[in-house]
Design a protein around this motif. Structure first.
Motif, PDB file in Angstrom:
ATOM      1  N   ALA A 185     -16.908 -21.868  -2.817  1.00 33.19           N
ATOM      2  CA  ALA A 185     -15.951 -20.218  -3.214  1.00 33.19           C
ATOM      3  C   ALA A 185     -16.970 -20.423  -1.196  1.00 33.19           C
ATOM      4  O   ALA A 185     -18.161 -20.713  -0.466  1.00 33.19           O
ATOM      5  N   ALA A 186     -16.554 -19.718  -0.554  1.00 32.62           N
ATOM      6  CA  ALA A 186     -16.727 -18.741   0.742  1.00 32.62           C
ATOM      7  C   ALA A 186     -17.917 -17.893   0.317  1.00 32.62           C
ATOM      8  O   ALA A 186     -17.133 -17.052  -0.063  1.00 32.62           O
TER       9      ALA A 186
ATOM     10  N   GLY B 103     -22.263 -15.096  10.124  1.00 33.41           N
ATOM     11  CA  GLY B 103     -22.387 -15.119   8.260  1.00 33.41           C
ATOM     12  C   GLY B 103     -20.798 -15.282   7.903  1.00 33.41           C
ATOM     13  O   GLY B 103     -20.935 -14.957   6.398  1.00 33.41           O
ATOM     14  N   GLN B 104     -20.445 -17.015   7.744  1.00 34.22           N
ATOM     15  CA  GLN B 104     -19.871 -17.965   6.867  1.00 34.22           C
ATOM     16  C   GLN B 104     -20.798 -19.093   6.334  1.00 34.22           C
ATOM     17  O   GLN B 104     -20.313 -19.230   6.878  1.00 34.22           O
TER      18      GLN B 104
ATOM     19  N   ILE C 113     -20.987 -16.737  -7.038  1.00 29.34           N
ATOM     20  CA  ILE C 113     -19.864 -15.982  -6.819  1.00 29.34           C
ATOM     21  C   ILE C 113     -20.528 -14.500  -7.735  1.00 29.34           C
ATOM     22  O   ILE C 113     -21.001 -13.625  -7.312  1.00 29.34           O
ATOM     23  N   VAL C 114     -20.739 -14.533  -8.657  1.00 28.23           N
ATOM     24  CA  VAL C 114     -22.072 -13.388  -9.404  1.00 28.23           C
ATOM     25  C   VAL C 114     -22.555 -12.938  -8.544  1.00 28.23           C
ATOM     26  O   VAL C 114     -23.555 -11.943  -8.682  1.00 28.23           O
ATOM     27  N   LEU C 115     -23.400 -14.438  -8.398  1.00 29.35           N
ATOM     28  CA  LEU C 115     -24.645 -13.721  -7.863  1.00 29.35           C
ATOM     29  C   LEU C 115     -24.879 -13.340  -6.525  1.00 29.35           C
ATOM     30  O   LEU C 115     -25.425 -12.627  -6.491  1.00 29.35           O
ATOM     31  N   ALA C 116     -23.565 -13.860  -5.662  1.00 29.21           N
ATOM     32  CA  ALA C 116     -23.426 -13.461  -4.534  1.00 29.21           C
ATOM     33  C   ALA C 116     -23.298 -12.002  -4.718  1.00 29.21           C
ATOM     34  O   ALA C 116     -23.782 -11.610  -3.730  1.00 29.21           O
TER      35      ALA C 116
ATOM     36  N   VAL D 241     -23.989 -10.441  -1.058  1.00 34.39           N
ATOM     37  CA  VAL D 241     -23.013 -10.915  -0.043  1.00 34.39           C
ATOM     38  C   VAL D 241     -21.526 -10.030  -0.473  1.00 34.39           C
ATOM     39  O   VAL D 241     -21.491  -9.411  -0.905  1.00 34.39           O
ATOM     40  N   ARG D 242     -21.822  -9.579   0.877  1.00 34.66           N
ATOM     41  CA  ARG D 242     -20.236  -8.765   1.294  1.00 34.66           C
ATOM     42  C   ARG D 242     -19.150  -9.905   0.609  1.00 34.66           C
ATOM     43  O   ARG D 242     -18.421  -7.809   0.205  1.00 34.66           O
ATOM     44  N   ARG D 243     -19.075 -10.727   0.297  1.00 35.75           N
ATOM     45  CA  ARG D 243     -17.766 -10.931   0.040  1.00 35.75           C
ATOM     46  C   ARG D 243     -17.912 -12.370  -1.041  1.00 35.75           C
ATOM     47  O   ARG D 243     -18.259 -13.487   0.485  1.00 35.75           O
ATOM     48  N   ALA D 244     -17.492 -13.124  -1.793  1.00 36.64           N
ATOM     49  CA  ALA D 244     -17.514 -14.564  -2.350  1.00 36.64           C
ATOM     50  C   ALA D 244     -16.832 -14.660  -2.958  1.00 36.64           C
ATOM     51  O   ALA D 244     -16.070 -13.497  -3.973  1.00 36.64           O
ATOM     52  N   MET D 245     -15.771 -15.611  -2.439  1.00 33.75           N
ATOM     53  CA  MET D 245     -13.775 -15.583  -3.141  1.00 33.75           C
ATOM     54  C   MET D 245     -14.051 -17.587  -3.326  1.00 33.75           C
ATOM     55  O   MET D 245     -14.527 -18.360  -2.329  1.00 33.75           O
TER      56      MET D 245
END
Length: 311
Positions: free
Chosen positions: A136-137, A168-169, A183-186, A191-195
């Protein structure tokens, strides 16, 4: 102007890459022919005609990206008078791109590098059964935050930082359930986006240990020379020139974090002001813009790019 040459990693592949080079420059065509022969496969046909799904397979994408990068280097040498020993302070590559960087600098021959990357791609694909791992990014996260999220999401499973790309990546890798939790925690931690990333295995984490052992064996059978310029190694974010240290670093890279942000920062601190991305795409050019403000990043990957290249 002090220059470093950069070599892209997986994700930069595209159908058609390298075709204009092969059609325009015999030295480029020779590189693609050598890779095809080394692999006993018409990989160049997959690169130029697809389908994308076949090109994107890890075992194909890795040697294919190597071929394009080395074709560009050979053309720059023939047409623009490039001499890496004279013209570069460092070479560096992102993940598999480190093999292209080392081949460009003379550590590996083209055929050996292509075969190593086929082994690397196959062993990484086979290390973890399909569906058990994920990546995940995290966009808008620094390294400390990403590490904290990974630690809290692990819950006994593997969840580790795979890439610190800069700007920031940060990319996490590990067990699918742990990555889903990350991803949920991000999202909960700003965090702006987690995918999830569309990858076939959890690269650059401890789940890749079988692949690391396969690469240790493969690298032990290949002749390696000192590169003509230092390679800024992914896992140590420090320059290497000794073949034994390079071999150990390449093995560690399979399970370790790609410290790309730190690599670029170290080259900048050493005086590099121009970064030339060699090969398919412009991913590293974009990352350099976000990491090394004030530096000049350029990409050279097509016949048109080469025509406009200035040493």
């Amino acid at each position: 102007m002090t220059t470093a040459f950069l070599f892209p990693g997986q994700g930069s592949q595209a159908v058609g890459m390298g075709k204009s080079l092969a059609e325009t420059y015999p030295v480029a065509r020779a590189v693609f022919d050598e890779v095809d022969e080394a692999l006993s496969q018409k990989l160049s046909a997959v690169m130029w005609d697809g389908p994308l799904e076949t090109l994107t397979l890890t075992a194909n994408a890795q040697p294919a990206l190597l071929a394009v990068s080395l074709a560009v280097i050979r053309v720059l040498e023939a047409e623009a008078g490039l001499d890496l020993k004279r013209d570069a302070a460092f070479v560096a590559g992102h993940s598999l791109g480190e093999y292209a960087a080392l081949a460009a600098a003379g550590t590996f021959g083209i055929a050996d590098a292509a075969r190593l990357l086929r082994i690397r791609g196959d062993s990484m694909q086979q290390a973890v059964p399909p569906g058990e791992g994920a990546m995940a990014a995290l966009l808008g996260a620094d390294l400390d935050l990403a590490r904290a999220i990974a630690a809290d999401a692990a819950q006994g499973a593997v969840c580790e930082v795979a890439n610190d790309n800069g700007g920031g990546q940060v990319v996490l890798s590990g067990a699918k359930a742990a990555i889903d939790r990350a991803i949920v925690l991000a999202g909960e931690r700003g965090v702006r986006r987690a995918m999830l990333l569309p990858v076939s295995a959890p690269f650059h984490c401890s789940m890749m240990l079988p692949a690391a052992e396969a690469m240790r064996a493969a690298l032990g059978k290949v002749a390696m020379l000192a590169p003509v310029v230092p390679v800024m190694a992914n896992v140590g974010a420090a320059p290497l020139v000794e073949p034994a240290a390079i071999r150990d670093s390449l093995v560690a890279q399979v399970t370790g974090t790609v410290r790309w942000r730190e690599c670029v920062e170290a080259m900048t601190a050493a005086g590099v002001t121009r970064f030339v991305e060699v090969g398919s795409g412009k991913v590293l050019t974009g990352l350099v813009k976000r990491i090394a403000t004030g530096a000049t990043p350029i990409s050279v990957g097509t016949a048109d790019d080469i025509a406009g290249y200035k040493p």
